[in-house]
Design a protein around this motif. Sequence first.
Motif, PDB file in Angstrom:
ATOM      1  N   GLN A  13       0.830  -1.206   0.000  1.00  0.00           N
ATOM      2  CA  GLN A  13       0.000   0.000   0.000  1.00  0.00           C
ATOM      3  C   GLN A  13       0.867   1.261   0.000  1.00  0.00           C
ATOM      4  OE1 GLN A  13      -2.887   0.057   3.161  1.00  0.00           O
ATOM      5  NE2 GLN A  13      -4.289   1.318   1.963  1.00  0.00           N
ATOM      6  N   GLY A  14       0.674   2.081  -1.027  1.00  0.00           N
ATOM      7  CA  GLY A  14       1.428   3.327  -1.127  1.00  0.00           C
ATOM      8  C   GLY A  14       1.639   3.720  -2.567  1.00  0.00           C
ATOM      9  N   ASP A  15       2.153   4.942  -2.777  1.00  0.00           N
ATOM     10  CA  ASP A  15       2.281   5.480  -4.126  1.00  0.00           C
ATOM     11  C   ASP A  15       3.717   5.735  -4.550  1.00  0.00           C
ATOM     12  OD1 ASP A  15       2.656   7.465  -2.266  1.00  0.00           O
ATOM     13  OD2 ASP A  15       1.369   8.958  -3.245  1.00  0.00           O
ATOM     14  N   GLY A  73      -5.029  -2.006  -7.130  1.00  0.00           N
ATOM     15  CA  GLY A  73      -6.211  -2.536  -6.452  1.00  0.00           C
ATOM     16  C   GLY A  73      -7.276  -1.495  -6.200  1.00  0.00           C
ATOM     17  N   GLN A  74      -6.861  -0.217  -6.115  1.00  0.00           N
ATOM     18  CA  GLN A  74      -7.850   0.844  -5.874  1.00  0.00           C
ATOM     19  C   GLN A  74      -8.826   0.991  -7.038  1.00  0.00           C
ATOM     20  OE1 GLN A  74      -4.608   1.421  -6.406  1.00  0.00           O
ATOM     21  NE2 GLN A  74      -4.617   2.580  -8.321  1.00  0.00           N
ATOM     22  N   ASP A  75      -8.475   0.430  -8.211  1.00  0.00           N
ATOM     23  CA  ASP A  75      -9.355   0.527  -9.381  1.00  0.00           C
ATOM     24  C   ASP A  75     -10.322  -0.649  -9.505  1.00  0.00           C
ATOM     25  OD1 ASP A  75      -8.111   2.892 -10.123  1.00  0.00           O
ATOM     26  OD2 ASP A  75      -6.624   1.880 -11.370  1.00  0.00           O
ATOM     27  N   VAL A  99      -1.515  -7.788  -3.811  1.00  0.00           N
ATOM     28  CA  VAL A  99      -2.342  -6.673  -4.280  1.00  0.00           C
ATOM     29  C   VAL A  99      -1.615  -5.367  -4.011  1.00  0.00           C
ATOM     30  CG1 VAL A  99      -4.550  -5.477  -4.065  1.00  0.00           C
ATOM     31  CG2 VAL A  99      -4.463  -7.973  -3.844  1.00  0.00           C
ATOM     32  N   THR A 100      -1.454  -4.539  -5.046  1.00  0.00           N
ATOM     33  CA  THR A 100      -0.900  -3.200  -4.824  1.00  0.00           C
ATOM     34  C   THR A 100      -2.051  -2.205  -4.785  1.00  0.00           C
ATOM     35  OG1 THR A 100      -0.576  -2.551  -7.143  1.00  0.00           O
ATOM     36  CG2 THR A 100       1.163  -3.897  -6.111  1.00  0.00           C
ATOM     37  N   HIS A 101      -1.908  -1.204  -3.957  1.00  0.00           N
ATOM     38  CA  HIS A 101      -2.988  -0.237  -3.729  1.00  0.00           C
ATOM     39  C   HIS A 101      -2.341   1.103  -3.405  1.00  0.00           C
ATOM     40  CE1 HIS A 101      -6.417   1.752  -1.834  1.00  0.00           C
ATOM     41  NE2 HIS A 101      -7.201   0.774  -2.234  1.00  0.00           N
TER      42      HIS A 101
END
Length: 324
Positions: A13-15, A73-75, A99-101
């Motif tokens: 999780q992160g950008d 995953g946010q999509d 899962v990446t988010h």
Amino acid sequence: MNTAPPAPLLLVQGDEELLVARAVTAAVDDARAAEPGADVREYEAGSLLPGEIAEMLSPSLFGGRRVLVLRSGQDAKKDLITALLAYAKNPDPEVSLIVTHLGGAKGKALADGLRSAGATVVAAAKLKGDRERIAFVRDEFRRNGGKCDEAAASALLASVGNDLREIAAACSQLLADTDGKITEAVVARYYKGRAEASGFTVADAAMIGDVPGALEALRWALHVGVDPVPIADAIADGVRTVARVASAGRGNPYQMASSLGMPAWKIQRAQERSRGWTPEGLVDAMQAAAACNAAVKGGAEDRGFALEQAVFAVAAARRAGGTR
């Protein structure tokens, strides 16, 4: 040699792209270490249907470990989130679901649901501020058998900028070219010219009233292709840092580091640059830096001119002590 099995559920999780990439690569490597022939597949969450993910996650007739990397995953759409969270309640031990988010509000139900289901969570958010970036640089060297102090890490950041991929590449190159003991002098030797062309050099000169030095550094930076945006950011950061340190009063930089949330070397440097400044002058300088940022980031016709005007304005604010 026995090793722990890979995590069946992993949420990255992160950008920050570099940290995300490293986390995914490490998880895939763990799966392949457990079973060299593991089947690794990657998908974009926004383009998957619930039926497709169910087929991918169902037990294989031929057995063997599978790794499913689900990016962005946010999509994921609502029905896909429902299917993923239902699976997460009883995951297949022979499957590693990664899962990446990006984090944030979008797709939060998926991230929260995976976390609640016991997923291993790897934080991969963008680093904020000098302290975190300096810690990253020092850890890069430490993880690879090198050593780097705060001053050297700061010098490296001033030379290569804040892009994490470039920072990591620079650390790797320095480790390859030296004995692993990285000092400020070593960084200066390898990056002479780039450091001189950075926005921090422009800001430092402007803050002590050295207009010729600031303009020379600015023109050289623009000549060698440094983007105007980080130069404007450096000028704004230089003014803000001096203002914060000056408002905190005189004191031991190491004792002030915790309360100000910045490294001691930066506080000491700001204390030196605060001489000659008044509170009113710093207010004027902050307004000039804000106007420069707005012009540079707002697509001013001549961004170089906007930066030059900011240098003059900051130096003038120091000399005049403010207009209030």
